[in-house]
Structures are given as structure tokens and as C-alpha cells.
Write a protein that holds these residues in place. Structure first.
Motif, PDB file in Angstrom:
ATOM      1  N   SER A 159     -38.342 -12.338  50.399  1.00 28.40           N
ATOM      2  CA  SER A 159     -39.322 -11.318  50.033  1.00 28.40           C
ATOM      3  C   SER A 159     -38.721  -9.922  50.141  1.00 28.40           C
ATOM      4  O   SER A 159     -38.001  -9.603  51.098  1.00 28.40           O
ATOM      5  N   LEU A 160     -39.046  -9.068  49.162  1.00 28.54           N
ATOM      6  CA  LEU A 160     -38.622  -7.673  49.170  1.00 28.54           C
ATOM      7  C   LEU A 160     -39.731  -6.755  49.693  1.00 28.54           C
ATOM      8  O   LEU A 160     -39.602  -5.534  49.634  1.00 28.54           O
ATOM      9  N   ILE A 161     -40.808  -7.341  50.180  1.00 25.64           N
ATOM     10  CA  ILE A 161     -41.918  -6.568  50.718  1.00 25.64           C
ATOM     11  C   ILE A 161     -41.693  -6.334  52.206  1.00 25.64           C
ATOM     12  O   ILE A 161     -41.482  -7.265  52.971  1.00 25.64           O
ATOM     13  N   ASP A 162     -41.715  -5.073  52.600  1.00 23.09           N
ATOM     14  CA  ASP A 162     -41.534  -4.703  53.999  1.00 23.09           C
ATOM     15  C   ASP A 162     -42.540  -3.604  54.328  1.00 23.09           C
ATOM     16  O   ASP A 162     -42.536  -2.547  53.694  1.00 23.09           O
ATOM     17  N   SER A 163     -43.415  -3.862  55.306  1.00 23.52           N
ATOM     18  CA  SER A 163     -44.461  -2.894  55.687  1.00 23.52           C
ATOM     19  C   SER A 163     -45.303  -2.482  54.486  1.00 23.52           C
ATOM     20  O   SER A 163     -45.594  -1.293  54.278  1.00 23.52           O
TER      21      SER A 163
END
Length: 272
Positions: A159-163
Motif C-alpha cells: 500500500s502507498l497510503i500512509d496517514s
């Protein structure tokens, strides 16, 4: 506010600038805590700028000193009631915000901007009847404006989703390394970065922050401005599909592959 010149993908703050004998125009980012700008005169860190109103030529100044460098602070009035002040010294990141009535300001923000109830948001993004008829016949999936894009690296599949932001590693032309945080919501173009990104220029090499593989494509260019594009994967119809984003700061183009366009449409995308 200048609706014709965007900085950080939003209308900019247009003011006159004077540094010593040099005079010109500067467009400041309207995003709070962003220090990006476009100026028609050369500006160096440490310079102390005099800003004035583009309309009445009145100088924007105050008697308040910067708590960091002791230069004077430059105030801007907010239409929701209050003041944002920035330091007049180039490179100093001191800034403050004060509201005349905090409760009233929050109510105005909630009403005017993005803080909507689920019912209000559903109504806002409801497909127009003419498009509903058109695409129901073709059985196309429509990814609507405001939809959260679950993004993944096409190489390592992480996943490239962070916070709650789409996070990419970036290496600019000066070989400086940092991170750029993009809004993961379709057709919402807010960005933040840990290194300076010049407006209107390609950002550099965009990479996965997990595997460090480059996401840039040699064979594909932005269909709006011709700049290099990066490829990420997003989830749709229980599978991952290719999603392309332009690497030039300020360009809003994004699109799908020719194959996926047969089944999926991005609402309000510049690619259509």
C-alpha cells in the motif's frame, strides 16, 4: 486571491513584492503551512521582502516581530474572520493564525468546505441523470469525484497510503531525496512535500517508499502537458488497475489504460 494562477493546485495569493531595488509580483500558496510560491523576480533565502496589495498598492505590514528571526510579520485578513501572518524573511517558516471568533469560523469552514455529512457528500457526488442514462447502457463502473483511491505499488504490491495520504518517494534533478504526499481522493489535488518542488516543472523521479523502485514510465507522457508520468495501482472491481499521474507540479491530468477505459470511467477527469 488569483483564480488564474495556481500554486499547490489551488488558487494563489497574488501580491506585489519588493526586495531592495527589485520589484515584481509573487504568487503565494494559499495552503496553510505550505511555503511554495511563483515569483517574477529572483528571491534568495534570507532576503527580507516588502509585500503590497495588488489592487490599492497598500503595504502589508505590522508592528509584530517574528519570534524566530525578529523580522516584521505580514498579515492577511481572512474572509471567515481572523488573520494569517507570515514572516517577511524569505525561508523563515514562522507563521500564525488568529480568529476573531473561533466557533463562528469553524461553522463557516464546515459549511463552505469539505466537512460535510455523509448524506450531503452523497448528494454532492451524485451522478447527473444524463450521465446515469448514458453509462448505465454501457455498464461502465464510475469512480466518482471524492472517492478514496486505495493505491498500491505496481512492483511490490504494498500500500502507498500512509496517514491517509498517498505517499511517494521523490528524487529531484538536484539529487535531493524526500517524500511527496498527495491527496488519495479522486480530483482533490492537495499536495505536501518534504523538499521544495517548483511550480510548473516535473517533480523528478517518483518511487515506491517501500521497495524504492521507480514508478516513472518512459513510453507514456501526460496527455495534457506532455510531462513524464508515474504509474501506480488502484483497486477497482476487486482487482488492481493501472492509474497514471502527471509528474509536473500543478498539472491535474490523470488517467487509465486504454483497456481499463472500456470498463471504468473517472468522473470529471481531464482525460475525458
Amino acid at each position: 486571491m488569483d483564480e488564474d494562477q495556481y500554486v499547490d493546485n489551488d488558487p494563489s495569493i497574488k501580491v506585489n513584492i519588493r526586495i531592495g531595488e527589485k520589484k515584481g509580483v509573487i504568487h503565494l500558496s494559499s495552503i496553510y503551512s505550505s511555503y511554495n510560491y511563483i515569483s517574477d523576480i529572483e528571491i534568495h533565502p534570507g532576503d527580507v521582502a516588502e509585500l503590497s496589495c495588488f489592487h490599492c498598492k497598500g503595504i502589508l505590514t505590522s508592528n509584530v516581530e517574528c519570534k524566530i528571526c525578529k523580522s516584521h510579520m505580514i498579515p492577511f485578513n481572512l474572509d471567515i474572520g481572523g488573520t494569517v501572518s507570515i514572516c517577511s524573511r524569505v525561508g523563515c517558516q514562522s507563521h500564525t493564525v488568529e480568529f476573531d471568533d473561533l466557533e463562528d469560523a469553524l461553522k463557516k469552514i464546515q459549511k463552505e468546505y469539505w466537512f460535510l455529512s455523509s448524506t450531503e457528500r452523497a448528494e454532492l457526488f451524485k451522478e447527473p441523470p444524463e450521465l446515469q442514462n448514458e453509462f448505465s447502457e454501457e455498464h461502465k463502473e464510475i469512480i466518482k469525484t471524492g472517492a478514496f483511491l486505495f493505491a498500491y505499488c505496481p512492483e511490490c504490491k504494498k500500500s502507498l497510503i500512509d496517514s491517509n495520504m498517498l505517499k511517494l518517494k521523490i528524487v529531484n534533478e538536484k539529487k535531493q531525496t524526500g517524500y511527496v504526499m498527495l491527496s488519495p481522493y479522486l480530483n482533490v489535488f492537495t499536495t505536501k512535500s518534504t523538499i521544495f518542488l517548483a511550480e510548473g516543472k516535473p517533480a523528478g523521479d517518483l518511487k515506491c517508499f517501500h521497495c524504492d523502485k521507480s514508478l516513472m514510465l518512459e513510453e507514456k507522457k501526460c496527455e495534457e502537458c506532455g510531462s513524464p508520468v508515474a504509474k501506480i495501482s488502484i483497486s477497482a472491481r476487486s482487482k488492481l488497475i493501472d492509474f497514471y499521474i502527471c509528474s509536473k507540479k500543478g498539472c491535474r491530468w490523470h488517467g487509465l489504460s486504454a483497456t481499463d477505459m472500456n470498463d471504468i470511467r473517472l468522473e470529471d477527469s481531464l482525460a475525458y
